[in-house]
Design an enzyme around this catalytic site. Structure first.
Site, PDB file in Angstrom:
ATOM      1  CG  ASP A 158      -2.309   0.496   0.941  1.00 19.67           C
ATOM      2  OD1 ASP A 158      -2.437   1.366   0.067  1.00 19.67           O
ATOM      3  OD2 ASP A 158      -3.280   0.083   1.620  1.00 19.67           O
ATOM      4  CD  GLU A 191       0.217   4.544  -7.532  1.00 16.02           C
ATOM      5  OE1 GLU A 191      -0.720   4.050  -8.200  1.00 16.02           O
ATOM      6  OE2 GLU A 191       0.625   5.709  -7.663  1.00 16.02           O
ATOM      7  CD1 TRP A 192      -5.247   3.108  -3.208  1.00 17.05           C
ATOM      8  CD2 TRP A 192      -4.084   4.954  -2.700  1.00 17.05           C
ATOM      9  NE1 TRP A 192      -4.784   2.974  -1.918  1.00 17.05           N
ATOM     10  CE2 TRP A 192      -4.077   4.090  -1.576  1.00 17.05           C
ATOM     11  CE3 TRP A 192      -3.413   6.182  -2.616  1.00 17.05           C
ATOM     12  CZ2 TRP A 192      -3.416   4.404  -0.393  1.00 17.05           C
ATOM     13  CZ3 TRP A 192      -2.758   6.496  -1.429  1.00 17.05           C
ATOM     14  CH2 TRP A 192      -2.765   5.623  -0.342  1.00 17.05           C
ATOM     15  N   GLY A 193      -3.443   4.355  -8.332  1.00 17.71           N
ATOM     16  CA  GLY A 193      -3.334   5.008  -9.640  1.00 17.71           C
ATOM     17  C   GLY A 193      -2.809   6.427  -9.564  1.00 17.71           C
ATOM     18  CG  ASN A 195       2.626   8.481  -7.758  1.00 17.14           C
ATOM     19  OD1 ASN A 195       3.105   9.607  -7.723  1.00 17.14           O
ATOM     20  ND2 ASN A 195       2.073   7.912  -6.696  1.00 17.14           N
ATOM     21  CG  ASP A 213      -9.734   2.023  -0.720  1.00 16.84           C
ATOM     22  OD1 ASP A 213      -8.752   1.972  -1.491  1.00 16.84           O
ATOM     23  OD2 ASP A 213      -9.631   1.934   0.507  1.00 16.84           O
TER      24      ASP A 213
END
Ligand code: GLA
Length: 406
Positions: A158, A191-193, A195, A213
């Protein structure tokens, strides 16, 4: 040789034997890259249980995966998300919660492996996890070695409390740590997109989140970052060039069977994840799922689309308001097509395959017209591409077919 030199030779032999035993054989880069040839399939604790994880829960889920036909259709990984860890010891080793995991992680991994399944764990590239547990920053190599010793096969990694690190470098460090630890462990970049991991993640991780999420709702966006099924689909839609064997766009863990999603919404959710070659990580309580949910999660014909060896992600090649058509090229020139009705009224489909030649030709190279149309939810053939395709597609529903060579 006198006694002294004999003793020296003996102790040298002992030491090198010991260090050879302790020092793992590093994993080659090519072996590491070859993991996850098709999208990973498994179960993860977060969506349903949050921090309420324990050894018993994880064992129960592994038992259910083996007993209820999920393992038979390809589900493999049992992943404990956040909250299994509580502290570090004086040597910096990560310490699992002794109350919730009294037998320790090695015993749990052994149990899961004993069922023919694989074991996954969670950590964070930051100093803390998203729930404030110790993260891996500054301990990457030590943690990877520990995971390898326990028998971990999958790491979700994460991005909370990341202290402004460079994302690519942070994930590369953990990839190197895994390779140095010598065990084939899949690295799930989470990293949730933020970067654009699709631009640098191939070879570093095997899947990367492209969404915030997920929540168990069909069409929703919350201020604090939660999104629904449609939002996940849209986030991944244009990223199809980046998906392929060993590197997948992670559209988030499944919410099938959770919350208020209707039957049709669950079918749509699962169908689209399969169309888009997304990892399939169940997020429901496998012990208690009802028959219909189990039927959705174990639909082999739909899963075969997800696991197709070509590893292509579907393309949205047509959009008319709430009506969309997606196509996924499969091996041997077959094609999966999904008619997606995002709207809240039924779609009376009357489709002329020939009129769509242009779209197909450009995007998926459908040159032949002698295909049988297989309905992957009804499990029956419903015509050929020579005739028009007529169907009623429910609100928030899909018609998912496979164009089979005759
Ligand atoms: C982040 C991740 C989630 C979950 C939680 C755990 O929000 O995106 O998938 O792992 O952390 O704290």
């Amino acid at each position: 040789m006198n006694l002294k030199s004999l003793l020296i030779a003996f102790s040298l032999a002992c030491c090198s034997a010991l260090s050879a035993q302790e020092k793992p054989q590093p994993l080659s880069d090519s072996l590491y890259r070859s993991l996850a040839a098709t999208p990973p399939m498994g179960w993860n604790s977060w969506n349903k249980f949050g921090c309420n994880v324990s050894e018993q829960l994880i064992r129960d889920m592994a038992d259910a995966m083996a007993a209820y036909g999920l393992a038979d259709v390809g589900y493999q990984y049992i992943v404990i998300d956040d909250c299994w860890q509580v502290s570090r010891d004086e040597d910096g080793n990560i310490v699992p919660d002794p109350e919730r995991f009294p037998s320790g992680m090695k015993a749990l991994a052994d149990y899961i492996h004993g069922l023919g399944l694989k074991f996954g764990i969670y950590s964070c590239a930051g100093s803390y996890t998203c729930q404030g547990r110790p993260g891996s920053k500054g301990h990457q190599f030590q943690d990877a070695l520990q995971y390898a010793k326990w028998g971990v096969d999958y790491l979700k990694y994460d991005w909370c409390a990341n202290d402004g690190q460079n994302a690519r470098a942070a994930y590369q460090t953990m990839a190197e740590a895994i390779k140095a630890a010598g065990r084939p462990i899949i690295l799930s970049i989470c990293e949730w997109g933020e970067n654009k991991p699709w631009e640098w993640g191939e070879g570093i991780g095997h899947l990367w989140r492209v969404t915030p999420d997920i929540r168990a709702c069909f069409d929703c966006t919350f201020d604090w970052g939660g999104v629904g099924v449609l939002q996940c689909i849209d986030a991944a839609a244009d990223l199809y060039p980046y998906a392929g064997p060993g590197h997948w766009n992670d559209m988030e863990m499944l919410e099938v069977g959770n919350g208020e999603l209707t039957y049709d919404e669950n079918v749509t959710h699962f169908s689209m994840w399969c169309m888009m070659a997304a990892p399939l990580m169940c997020g429901n309580d496998l012990r208690e799922m009802d028959f219909k949910i189990r039927q959705i999660l174990t639909n082999k014909e739909v899963i075969d689309v997800n696991q197709d060896p070509l590893g292509k992600q579907a393309i949205r090649f047509m959009k008319m308001g709430d009506q969309e058509i997606w196509a996924k090229p499969l091996q041997d020139g077959e094609i999966a097509v999904c008619f997606l009705n995002r709207g809240s009224t039924p779609w009376k489909l009357d489709y002329n395959w020939r009129a769509q030649t242009m779209y197909f030709a450009r995007e998926v190279n459908l040159k032949k017209w002698d295909y049988t149309i297989r309905d992957l939810w009804k499990h029956k053939d419903i015509g050929t591409t020579k005739e028009r395709l007529r169907a009623d597609i429910p609100a928030h529903g899909v018609l998912m077919v496979r164009l089979r060579k005759q």
